[in-house]
Design an enzyme around this catalytic site. Structure first.
Site, mmCIF file in Angstrom:
data_model
loop_
_atom_site.group_PDB
_atom_site.id
_atom_site.type_symbol
_atom_site.label_atom_id
_atom_site.label_comp_id
_atom_site.label_asym_id
_atom_site.label_seq_id
_atom_site.Cartn_x
_atom_site.Cartn_y
_atom_site.Cartn_z
ATOM 1 N N GLY A 1 0.802 -1.217 0.000
ATOM 2 C CA GLY A 1 0.000 0.000 0.000
ATOM 3 C C GLY A 1 0.832 1.264 0.000
ATOM 4 O O GLY A 1 0.345 2.345 0.319
ATOM 5 N N ALA B 1 6.361 8.716 11.068
ATOM 6 C CA ALA B 1 6.160 7.305 10.751
ATOM 7 C C ALA B 1 7.321 6.428 11.209
ATOM 8 O O ALA B 1 8.480 6.838 11.216
ATOM 9 C CB ALA B 1 5.958 7.132 9.249
ATOM 10 N N GLY C 1 8.485 2.119 10.565
ATOM 11 C CA GLY C 1 8.159 0.949 9.744
ATOM 12 C C GLY C 1 7.136 0.087 10.473
ATOM 13 O O GLY C 1 7.148 0.000 11.697
ATOM 14 N N VAL C 2 6.237 -0.536 9.710
ATOM 15 C CA VAL C 2 5.187 -1.312 10.364
ATOM 16 C C VAL C 2 5.023 -2.734 9.819
ATOM 17 O O VAL C 2 4.312 -3.537 10.398
ATOM 18 C CB VAL C 2 3.804 -0.613 10.256
ATOM 19 C CG1 VAL C 2 3.853 0.746 10.915
ATOM 20 C CG2 VAL C 2 3.346 -0.499 8.805
ATOM 21 N N GLU D 1 6.900 -5.498 9.415
ATOM 22 C CA GLU D 1 7.568 -6.725 9.868
ATOM 23 C C GLU D 1 7.269 -7.094 11.312
ATOM 24 O O GLU D 1 7.122 -8.274 11.630
ATOM 25 C CB GLU D 1 9.083 -6.580 9.636
ATOM 26 C CG GLU D 1 9.391 -6.563 8.148
ATOM 27 C CD GLU D 1 10.839 -6.237 7.847
ATOM 28 O OE1 GLU D 1 11.214 -5.070 8.057
ATOM 29 O OE2 GLU D 1 11.574 -7.132 7.421
#
Ligand SMILES: Cc1cc2nc3c(=O)[nH]c(=O)nc-3n(C[C@H](O)[C@H](O)[C@H](O)COP(=O)(O)OP(=O)(O)OC[C@H]3O[C@@H](n4cnc5c(N)ncnc54)[C@H](O)[C@@H]3O)c2cc1C
Lengths: 763, 289
Positions: free
Chosen positions: A495, A719, A721-722, A724
């Site tokens: 996305g 933000a 990272g999301v 993993e």
């Protein structure tokens, strides 16, 4: 479904007036995907294109005595045949590529076996022919004379001194004294702190266990696929599905000894990667075939090939010993990790070691990792590579420790949680982490105190992943009608196109529908590291934001020219240039107006930013899982699942939830049913989705995701990272729940019904 | 599958003739959900495909007195839509409807499930417990055979060259009868039975079982008609003691292998569990009719 909890300290652009970031617009690539128009790796067709296929080893370990291709070459319709002899024989050379570092010689020999085959499915030769059936016939006509060698597929068996050795040049690294005999242990790594022996001696309570996980595949729905064309002048084109078109270019250049400027790689839409598409299998082969015959060559793996020759991630054998004070303070941890690398060195045991204790503040520990080669496919990255495996061991041991202390498992995590300012077990000092907030999100969730019925159990586990930044390029161009195009070099696997468009729209003051994000080929945008390490929204998003900010500065300058005022008199407000001094009576200028007049103010409006993003914030997840076990059949039903995660700032919350739900789904499969099964000859017995059991939709409850937003000040919108983190805790969360439900500790994955029933019967 | 020939005859006799003439490479085609997969993967050599679906008797469900005659190639979805069949034989219908997914149900047939001769075929234990029979057409005419006589080993049937199944017949049965089928799979759907159990019961007015049939799948090279397990139920009201005896007798009837789908030990235990649970469901259904 999701709750959003926030702690906003410092996100520079987040002044509480965000119009686009944090909303949930329809994804820009959605319509093409749901109507079947999206072009995936296998969808491209070219004039004169021929079909390439690979002959694969039926043996787990054998010397290639000879390969006779004469009969196959004589078959009408066969256009090209290649073997290792058609590729340069590369010397050993380490390379660094984000999460997928490795050795060029190994990469090349995994693409095409040279002298020896190291696993069932190892590529031995390839043909290109005018039809798929002729290519099949040609493969059957290639005669390979093998001298079968003894093989080994299990990690600990491969470490034994009398195991068959895969690589005569492999002498274990990382030992005080390099051994004088080769072995299958490529490397030993170690992380230590404090005085472990003394700490264990003083501990009030200790627990100790051995834990195992099976090799599992990333399970992407789209098999590897590419089209490659090698022109008479040496110009190469590759269209392929991967996590990085620049990665494909680099690897093709290295494996075939070509110049990067002669290779143009166009990314296809990608049908899942999860880390497994961060390397090459087909592209150099297709180029070599095309070079020989002059036709574009298309190659598409079957599912059987995907399982036997791509992916998976390591099987692991781990031991964990924990020591604690009676009040739950953990004082000592001893962790040993043995990870299966497959045919070539490079298991994720390094990351598994660094993440193993990253959630905990423990004064004395030792973490030792072994990277072990086996006669199985070379492992590839899989979401948070290594971390789920070591987390399974540590989080199961934590559950045992909580039970032994008579302590609530969440309270035990809270008591020993890392916080800002603490030195992480892997080195750096934590800053702006949201771990305790994430623990709190689970504690205050109704799931935490919901009652359980008979044969039901609840499991808790936590997980950590670094997340990375790195090199990215992005360009933003303003069209003549005031709409915008955002160009980046990162395939969109989660996305990210939506996130890129949203960040640009936010800065430019445009509605997101007026921003079209595209993923460009390697000749149309500057270098970007591959999509991996949960880096794209962070690093490429930073480049997009900076390019958009440059454009806003330029728009203000141009508006000032058009208004005939100085540039410091112009503000950019919601996509419109406004003159600060109302008394001047200057009409506001829309972006569309400035774009239309761009010829008068200096020409086209656009900006490109290349950067190496630093300051990616690590992520933490806390998962809670309820299961019910049928004690007679050993079947597990996952009843309820709640996953809380520190995400920094959710640019598009729905896709962040999607990442969490997807990671949990994969983790549940890893915990309950997925595994590589080899027969006695080392042949994979379940190379298909019938007997390699990923969860189906009806196996899962609705996965409740809680987004905890503790902003990362190093990103323009906060933000982290999301993608993993969410696969790290589920293995132990599910396992701890199953153990609670049956009242017995299970320590081996997958927890399939036969294993559970046997454990129950063992009493 | 490069040189496949395809014909779609409209009479059973034409089909039998073509199958005989086609030799060992000739195959009847029902829904193709096994056959096409096997041809594609290269497991079966390409040859002649004889599509049975244009033969009128091979499609549809007819009632013959109290019996049901089901065209061999009738897709599963048609069974699930047949009210009278569902009332009389809920176990057979639920077993057939377990096959695959909605898409697979639109094609997959009971005869294909049977003649593929997998020991794990889901509809077969229910059909065997139901005492169903097959009408077989061949070059020498027609004959009738029990369902359990069709498969002789994994992938092998007793059908002679040129023979195929035209119809499957579920016998007429008294009131107060009920059947049920259960399978064990690691997931919730889209899987192959690790164990399957079909139970078919008839009760008297007092609720005592007068007739019982138990069939077990995936615990031997072919589906097992477990007569001793059935005998454990006759004369009882499926009470706890009878169910325990059934469980033990079902386990004793098993002759499974250990493979990637489950150990022999696990399969044996689960056969007992499923037989017990299916008997309880079948009993409840019989009481209601
Ligand atoms: C995704 C998927 C999921 C599946 N899930 C299940 C499952 O859950 N349970 C299960 O039991 N099976 C399952 N199967 C297997 C298959 O769908 C069933 O066995 C199905 O009933 C086969 O019926 P068919 O009509 O498609 O047979 P076909 O493929 O047409 O034929 C199967 C075999 O029987 C022969 N044959 C067909 N009709 C006749 C006839 N009338 N007389 C003689 N020989 C004949 C064919 O020559 C072939 O050898 C699944 C298959 C797929 C692809």
């Amino acid at each position: 479904m999701s709750d959003v909890l926030e702690r906003r300290d410092a996100a520079p652009l987040d002044d509480g007036h965000l119009k686009v970031v944090g909303t949930r617009p329809v994804r820009p690539d959605g319509a093409d995907k749901v109507t079947g128009k999206a072009m995936y790796g296998a969808d491209l067709a070219m004039p004169g294109m021929v079909v390439g296929k690979i002959l694969r080893s039926p043996h787990a370990h054998a010397r290639i005595v000879s390969i006779d291709t004469r009969k196959a070459r004589a078959l009408p319709g066969v256009k090209a045949i290649v073997t290792a002899a058609d590729f340069p024989d590369l010397a050993s050379e380490e390379f660094e590529a984000g999460e997928s570092a490795g050795n060029l010689r190994d990469l090349s020999q995994n693409v095409m076996a040279r002298h020896v085959v190291l696993y069932d499915g190892h590529a031995v030769a390839a043909v290109a022919a005018t039809s798929s059936s002729i290519a099949d016939e040609a493969l059957a006509l290639i005669v390979v004379d093998y001298e079968v060698l003894p093989h080994v597929t299990e990690v600990e068996a491969a470490m034994s001194p009398d195991a068959p050795v895969l690589h005569a040049h492999m002498f274990t690294q990382g030992l005080a004294v390099t051994p004088d005999k080769p072995s299958n242990i490529a490397k030993r790594n170690e992380l230590t702190r404090g005085d472990l022996a003394a700490a264990f001696a003083e501990a009030d309570v200790t627990v100790e266990g051995r834990y195992t996980t099976a090799a599992v595949h990333q399970g992407y729905i789209e098999p590897h696929a590419c089209v490659a064309s090698y022109a008479a002048d040496g110009q190469c084109q590759v269209w392929s599905s991967s996590q990085g078109q620049f990665m494909i270019r680099t690897y093709c250049a290295k494996v075939l000894n070509l110049e990067s400027s002669n290779i143009r790689v166009t990314p296809a839409e990608i049908g899942g990667g999860f880390g497994g598409k961060t390397t090459v299998y087909l592209e150099p082969v297709a180029l070599a075939l095309s070079r020989q015959c002059g036709h574009p060559v298309k190659m598409v793996m079957t599912r059987d090939e995907v399982f036997r020759a791509s992916g998976p991630t390591s099987a692991g054998v781990m031991t964990v010993k924990l020591g604690a004070k009676a009040d739950g303070t953990i004082t000592a941890a001893d962790v040993v990790l043995k990870f299966q690398a497959g045919a070539f060195e490079g298991s994720p045991v390094g990351a598994g070691s660094m993440t193993a204790l990253a959630c905990y503040d423990i004064p004395n520990f030792s973490i030792v990792g072994y990277d072990v080669v086996t006669n199985t496919p070379k492992v590839a990255a899989y979401r948070a590579p290594g971390a789920p495996i070591s987390a399974f061991a540590v989080e199961t041991a934590m559950d045992e420790l909580a039970a032994k202390l008579g302590m609530d498992p969440l309270a035990l995590r809270e008591k020993n949680a890392v916080r800002d300012g603490m030195k992480a077990s892997y080195g750096p000092v934590f800053k702006n982490i949201g771990y305790v907030e994430t623990l709190e999100a689970i504690r205050s969730h109704p799931h935490y105190t919901a009652p359980l019925g008979p044969n039901q159990g609840r499991g808790l586990a936590v997980g950590f992943w670094f997340n990375i930044g790195g090199e990215s390029t992005a360009a933003v161009n303003i069209n003549e009608d005031g709409t915008a195009v955002v160009i980046s070099g990162n395939p969109d696997i989660g996305g990210s196109r939506a996130s890129m468009a949203m960040m640009a729209a936010e800065v430019l003051g445009l509605p997101v529908e007026k921003v079209r994000p595209i993923v460009a080929d390697t000749a149309s945008i500057g270098f970007s590291m591959l999509t991996g390490g949960s880096r794209t929204t962070f690093a490429t998003g930073m480049a997009v934001t900076q390019a958009s900010q440059k454009i806003v500065e330029d728009l203000k300058r141009r508006a000032a020219m058009l208004m005939d005022v100085s540039v410091d008199q112009v503000d950019w407000v919601d996509g419109v240039a406004v003159c600060r001094d109302a008394s001047k009576g200057k009409a506001d200028l829309s972006l569309a107006h400035i774009a239309e007049k761009s010829g008068q103010t200096g020409g086209p409006i656009g900006a490109q930013v290349s950067l190496n993003a630093q300051g990616a914030g690590p992520g933490f997840g806390v998962h809670l899982c309820d299961v019910e076990v049928d004690p007679e059949t050993g079947h597990v039903t996952v009843l309820r699942y709640t996953a809380a995660q520190d995400v920094g700032k959710a640019i598009h919350p729905a896709y962040v939830e999607g990442q969490i739900q997807g990671g949990v789904a994969q983790g549940v499969g890893w915990a309950l049913n997925e595994e590589y099964i080899f027969d006695r000859t080392g042949h994979m017995e379940n190379a298909g989705f019938l007997d390699y059991r990923v969860p189906v939709a009806s196996d899962l409850p609705m996965i409740d995701s809680i987004l905890v937003e503790v902003a990362n000040p190093r990103h323009p919108f906060g933000a982290k990272g999301v993608g993993e983190v969410p696969i790290v805790p589920p293995l132990a969360a599910v396992g701890n729940a199953v153990s609670a439900a049956i009242g017995k500790r299970l320590t081996d994955l997958p927890m399939a019904p036969p294993k559970i029933r046997a454990a129950i019967d063992a009493g | 599958m490069s040189n496949v020939e395809f014909i779609a005859p409209t009479s059973p006799e034409q089909a039998a003739k073509a199958l005989l003439a086609g030799g060992p490479g000739a195959r009847p085609l029902g829904g193709g959900t096994d056959l096409l997969v096997q041809l594609r993967s290269g497991r079966l050599p390409a040859g002649l495909i004889v599509d049975l679906k244009r033969i009128p008797e091979a499609i549809g469900i007819r009632q013959d007195g109290g019996a049901f005659v089901i065209g061999a190639s009738t897709p599963g979805i048609t069974l699930s839509e047949h009210k009278a069949l569902g009332l009389a034989w809920p176990g057979v219908v639920e077993a057939t409807n377990l096959i695959g997914s909605t898409q697979v149900q639109g094609r997959a047939s009971m005869a294909g499930n049977l003649c593929n001769a997998s020991p794990a075929a889901d509809s077969v234990p229910a059909l065997v417990a139901a005492r169903a029979t097959c009408l077989i057409v061949g070059p020498d005419g027609r004959r009738t055979a029990t369902v359990e006589s069709i498969a002789v080993a994994p992938g092998k049937t007793s059908l002679a060259p040129g023979e195929f199944v035209l119809e499957i017949r579920l016998p007429a049965r008294p009131g107060r009868s009920g059947d049920a089928y259960l399978r064990s799979i690691p997931r919730t759907e889209m899987d192959i039975a690790v164990v399957g159990a079909g139970v078919n019961l008839t009760l008297d007015a007092a609720g005592v079982i007068t007739e019982a049939h138990v069939a077990l799948g995936a615990v031997g090279p072919t589906v097992i008609l477990a007569t001793a397990a059935a005998a454990a139920l006759v004369g009882t009201k499926a009470d706890e003691a009878a169910l325990a005896n059934l469980d033990a007798a079902a386990r004793a009837a098993c002759n499974p292998i250990s493979d990637k789908r489950g150990t022999a030990e696990f399969r044996t235990k689960i056969a007992g569990v499923l037989a017990r649970r299916a008997a309880t469901i079948a009993y409840g259904r019989a009481e209601k009719r």
